[in-house]
Design a protein around this motif. Structure first.
Motif, PDB file in Angstrom:
ATOM      1  N   ARG A   7     -16.461  -2.623 105.635  1.00 48.01           N
ATOM      2  CA  ARG A   7     -16.374  -3.784 104.752  1.00 48.01           C
ATOM      3  C   ARG A   7     -16.768  -5.066 105.467  1.00 48.01           C
ATOM      4  O   ARG A   7     -16.532  -6.150 104.973  1.00 48.01           O
ATOM      5  CB  ARG A   7     -14.958  -3.872 104.194  1.00 48.01           C
ATOM      6  CG  ARG A   7     -14.694  -2.810 103.135  1.00 48.01           C
ATOM      7  CD  ARG A   7     -13.219  -2.508 102.999  1.00 48.01           C
ATOM      8  NE  ARG A   7     -12.733  -1.750 104.154  1.00 48.01           N
ATOM      9  CZ  ARG A   7     -11.533  -1.199 104.214  1.00 48.01           C
ATOM     10  NH1 ARG A   7     -10.695  -1.327 103.212  1.00 48.01           N
ATOM     11  NH2 ARG A   7     -11.150  -0.516 105.274  1.00 48.01           N
ATOM     12  N   PRO A   9     -19.961  -7.224 107.680  1.00 47.49           N
ATOM     13  CA  PRO A   9     -21.433  -7.200 107.824  1.00 47.49           C
ATOM     14  C   PRO A   9     -21.839  -6.377 109.053  1.00 47.49           C
ATOM     15  O   PRO A   9     -21.141  -6.402 110.068  1.00 47.49           O
ATOM     16  CB  PRO A   9     -21.798  -8.669 108.008  1.00 47.49           C
ATOM     17  CG  PRO A   9     -20.583  -9.457 107.709  1.00 47.49           C
ATOM     18  CD  PRO A   9     -19.406  -8.569 107.780  1.00 47.49           C
ATOM     19  N   ASP A  10     -22.973  -5.678 108.958  1.00 44.10           N
ATOM     20  CA  ASP A  10     -23.461  -4.870 110.089  1.00 44.10           C
ATOM     21  C   ASP A  10     -24.119  -5.745 111.154  1.00 44.10           C
ATOM     22  O   ASP A  10     -23.986  -5.513 112.340  1.00 44.10           O
ATOM     23  CB  ASP A  10     -24.489  -3.843 109.598  1.00 44.10           C
ATOM     24  CG  ASP A  10     -23.825  -2.809 108.703  1.00 44.10           C
ATOM     25  OD1 ASP A  10     -22.631  -2.532 108.937  1.00 44.10           O
ATOM     26  OD2 ASP A  10     -24.496  -2.310 107.775  1.00 44.10           O
ATOM     27  N   THR A  14     -25.156 -12.147 111.326  1.00 46.69           N
ATOM     28  CA  THR A  14     -24.472 -12.480 110.072  1.00 46.69           C
ATOM     29  C   THR A  14     -22.976 -12.636 110.320  1.00 46.69           C
ATOM     30  O   THR A  14     -22.334 -13.555 109.801  1.00 46.69           O
ATOM     31  CB  THR A  14     -24.730 -11.371 109.034  1.00 46.69           C
ATOM     32  OG1 THR A  14     -26.130 -11.177 108.948  1.00 46.69           O
ATOM     33  CG2 THR A  14     -24.180 -11.744 107.678  1.00 46.69           C
ATOM     34  N   HIS A 217     -28.663  -8.165 102.071  1.00 48.59           N
ATOM     35  CA  HIS A 217     -27.246  -7.891 102.307  1.00 48.59           C
ATOM     36  C   HIS A 217     -26.620  -9.018 103.144  1.00 48.59           C
ATOM     37  O   HIS A 217     -25.520  -9.498 102.839  1.00 48.59           O
ATOM     38  CB  HIS A 217     -27.147  -6.547 103.032  1.00 48.59           C
ATOM     39  CG  HIS A 217     -25.764  -6.001 103.067  1.00 48.59           C
ATOM     40  ND1 HIS A 217     -25.058  -5.855 104.238  1.00 48.59           N
ATOM     41  CD2 HIS A 217     -24.940  -5.589 102.084  1.00 48.59           C
ATOM     42  CE1 HIS A 217     -23.868  -5.364 103.966  1.00 48.59           C
ATOM     43  NE2 HIS A 217     -23.760  -5.177 102.677  1.00 48.59           N
ATOM     44  N   ASP A 218     -27.349  -9.439 104.182  1.00 50.55           N
ATOM     45  CA  ASP A 218     -26.837 -10.507 105.052  1.00 50.55           C
ATOM     46  C   ASP A 218     -26.731 -11.823 104.275  1.00 50.55           C
ATOM     47  O   ASP A 218     -25.755 -12.560 104.412  1.00 50.55           O
ATOM     48  CB  ASP A 218     -27.764 -10.709 106.257  1.00 50.55           C
ATOM     49  CG  ASP A 218     -27.846  -9.450 107.087  1.00 50.55           C
ATOM     50  OD1 ASP A 218     -26.790  -8.880 107.372  1.00 50.55           O
ATOM     51  OD2 ASP A 218     -28.968  -9.031 107.416  1.00 50.55           O
ATOM     52  N   LEU A 220     -26.241 -12.189 101.148  1.00 55.81           N
ATOM     53  CA  LEU A 220     -25.091 -12.109 100.235  1.00 55.81           C
ATOM     54  C   LEU A 220     -23.794 -12.427 100.983  1.00 55.81           C
ATOM     55  O   LEU A 220     -22.924 -13.144 100.480  1.00 55.81           O
ATOM     56  CB  LEU A 220     -25.014 -10.707  99.615  1.00 55.81           C
ATOM     57  CG  LEU A 220     -26.030 -10.437  98.505  1.00 55.81           C
ATOM     58  CD1 LEU A 220     -25.937  -8.991  98.038  1.00 55.81           C
ATOM     59  CD2 LEU A 220     -25.770 -11.369  97.323  1.00 55.81           C
ATOM     60  N   TRP A 221     -23.675 -11.880 102.198  1.00 54.99           N
ATOM     61  CA  TRP A 221     -22.474 -12.151 102.992  1.00 54.99           C
ATOM     62  C   TRP A 221     -22.369 -13.650 103.325  1.00 54.99           C
ATOM     63  O   TRP A 221     -21.300 -14.244 103.192  1.00 54.99           O
ATOM     64  CB  TRP A 221     -22.529 -11.362 104.313  1.00 54.99           C
ATOM     65  CG  TRP A 221     -21.850 -10.027 104.205  1.00 54.99           C
ATOM     66  CD1 TRP A 221     -22.432  -8.807 104.101  1.00 54.99           C
ATOM     67  CD2 TRP A 221     -20.433  -9.800 104.200  1.00 54.99           C
ATOM     68  NE1 TRP A 221     -21.486  -7.827 104.022  1.00 54.99           N
ATOM     69  CE2 TRP A 221     -20.243  -8.404 104.081  1.00 54.99           C
ATOM     70  CE3 TRP A 221     -19.317 -10.617 104.260  1.00 54.99           C
ATOM     71  CZ2 TRP A 221     -18.982  -7.820 104.044  1.00 54.99           C
ATOM     72  CZ3 TRP A 221     -18.049 -10.054 104.226  1.00 54.99           C
ATOM     73  CH2 TRP A 221     -17.893  -8.668 104.118  1.00 54.99           C
TER      74      TRP A 221
END
Lengths: 239, 252
Positions: A7, A9-10, A14, A217-218, A220-221
């Motif tokens: 849950r 960020p990877d 980010t 994805h980043d 969005l985070w």
């Protein structure tokens, strides 16, 4: 740990950005009424980490510091006395200030541990570099983290050698211990010189890898972190 | 053909200090291997630091492949294995460390990956690519440092005490690796048996000067010369007497 925390960020960059945005928002909280919200954020981060107990275990020292700050402010700051025992005055505005400072500190440390605590040092250094921190500073961070354990081990060996040769204990041994520490520092400096030479010989700083753009994805985070931060600041100012 | 490395009237020393080595005229042919011998403090490491461009020469000229090298200029054509080779390994994993040099040279993508893979394979370290560098053994660290140099494709290698503190197996593996490498090399070492195996030519330095420069067999078997400069005839020459030039050739 990264695998155990889906849950979060990877991308280390980010994570660093999200941590910075939220930490600044937490630090800007001024109203005591916003503290439950701050605590809720910190708890949510703990749950999202996937390893809340491990993070809590690392919070012991910051918690002690926060408690000391809260006590000092409660007892020595402000004017409205709530309770008195001899020379000790518990002051209402001191309690409020102490709670604010201590909870903000704990929330920021929790968030930092959750987001950055599981990153390997070199990933953290890369993330710092990709956020336009001068390369020399990010490499300094990486090399400090890389060699700090070796320095500690060297210091322990020197201290053991001192004791084996009849070195004393307690405060009387302070000059000897200072000499051991100074020697370890000098060795460390010599080693730093050698590592720096080795880096220059391999053309350090001649070219830097380009930073890849953020993925969806980043983004969005980062957007979510900005929205949360804005909401927190707005609620704090509105109350 | 231009010499790989050419020095004329070279004096070296740390800035602000007296020269430790003066009047060095050295010509290293492409692919040639020279052993550099001398007591501690003779200036071997200082000479390497000067040739590598870490410190400026106190006097004299250096040319690499026929091109004059400006003072204190680090040349991509020269790779240096430092005396404390573990200091050359500063990245988290072996592969990242080998990648450091060519990446700084501007290599990217597949070309960079291929360069790293090739260097690791040359040093027989492919299976350790993802290992943290501080988990490598002494011999592996030495070969890892050499892999980091090879990845930059230098034409000249300066190796300072490459076999120091290695066990017999690691030393043998290192010697095999060095013997296979085509680069011109100067190897500074107190391991005279290793130099006898690897280097057809020996340079003996002491008291600030070159004291002898000649075939390894002649220099290293000269007991009086070696004793005068604080050295000993290597065990292999003492045990079997002088070795014929043919035997030397077969060793290399």
């Amino acid at each position: 740990m990264a695998e155990a925390a889906p849950r979060l960020p990877d991308c280390p960059r980010t994570r660093l950005l999200v941590a910075l945005i939220l930490a600044f928002a937490f630090a800007s909280v001024r109203q005591i009424t916003s503290l439950p919200l701050l605590a809720a954020f910190a708890l949510a981060a703990l749950v999202a980490s996937g390893q809340p107990l491990a993070v809590v275990a690392r919070l012991r020292a910051p918690a002690m510091l926060a408690l000391a700050i809260a006590l000092a402010l409660a007892l020595f700051s402000g004017s409205d006395t709530l309770w008195q025992a001899g020379p000790l005055h518990l002051r209402s505005d001191g309690v409020a200030a102490g709670a604010l400072v201590a909870l903000r500190l704990l929330a920021i440390v929790t968030l930092t541990l959750v987001l950055l605590g599981s990153l390997p040092p070199h990933k953290l250094a890369e993330a710092l570099r990709s956020l336009w921190l001068p390369a020399i500073l990010s490499d300094l961070v990486m090399l400090t983290l890389r060699y700090i354990d070796e320095m500690r081990a060297r210091l322990a060996r020197a201290e053991a050698a001192r004791r084996l040769r009849g070195g004393g204990a307690g405060w009387r041994a302070l000059p000897e211990r200072a000499a051991v520490f100074a020697t370890a520092l000098i060795h460390g400096q010599h080693r730093a010189d050698r590592v720096w030479a080795a880096m220059r010989l391999r053309h350090y700083g001649a070219a830097r890898p380009a930073t890849p753009p953020f993925g969806l994805h980043d983004l969005l985070w980062i957007g979510a972190a900005l929205a949360l931060a804005a909401a927190l600041v707005w609620l704090d100012r509105a109350t | 053909m231009s010499a790989a490395l050419d020095t004329s009237g070279l004096s070296v020393g740390w800035p602000g200090h007296a020269p430790v080595l003066t009047g060095l005229d050295l010509r290293l042919a492409p692919g040639e291997r020279i052993g550099l011998v001398g007591p501690n403090g003779a200036g071997k490491s200082t000479l390497f630091a000067t040739l590598a461009g870490l410190i400026p020469p106190l006097a004299g000229q250096i040319s690499v492949m026929g091109d004059p090298l400006p003072p204190a200029t680090i040349s991509a054509r020269i790779g240096v294995l430092l005396q404390h080779s573990e200091d050359q390994l500063f990245c988290p994993t072996l592969a990242e460390d080998v990648r450091f040099g060519p990446q700084n040279q501007g290599l990217r993508g597949d070309a960079l990956d291929a360069r790293v893979t090739c260097a690791l394979a040359q040093c027989d370290l492919s299976h350790l690519a993802d290992r943290p560098v501080h988990h490598l053994s002494g011999g592996e660290k030495r070969r890892a440092a050499i892999a980091g140099l090879l990845a930059m494709q230098p034409e000249i290698l300066l190796l300072d005490e490459p076999s120091a503190a290695l066990d017999l197996r690691s030393r043998r593996a290192l010697m095999g690796l060095l013997a296979r490498m085509p680069q011109a090399m100067v190897i500074a070492s107190h391991d005279l048996d290793m130099l006898l195996d690897l280097c057809p030519r020996i340079l003996l330095v002491d008291a600030g000067r070159v004291q002898a420069d000649g075939p390894a067999q002649d220099v290293l078997s000269d007991a009086a010369l070696m004793q005068r400069h604080g050295q000993e005839v290597p065990a292999s020459l003492r045990a079997t007497g002088p070795v014929s030039p043919v035997a030397i050739g077969q060793r290399g």
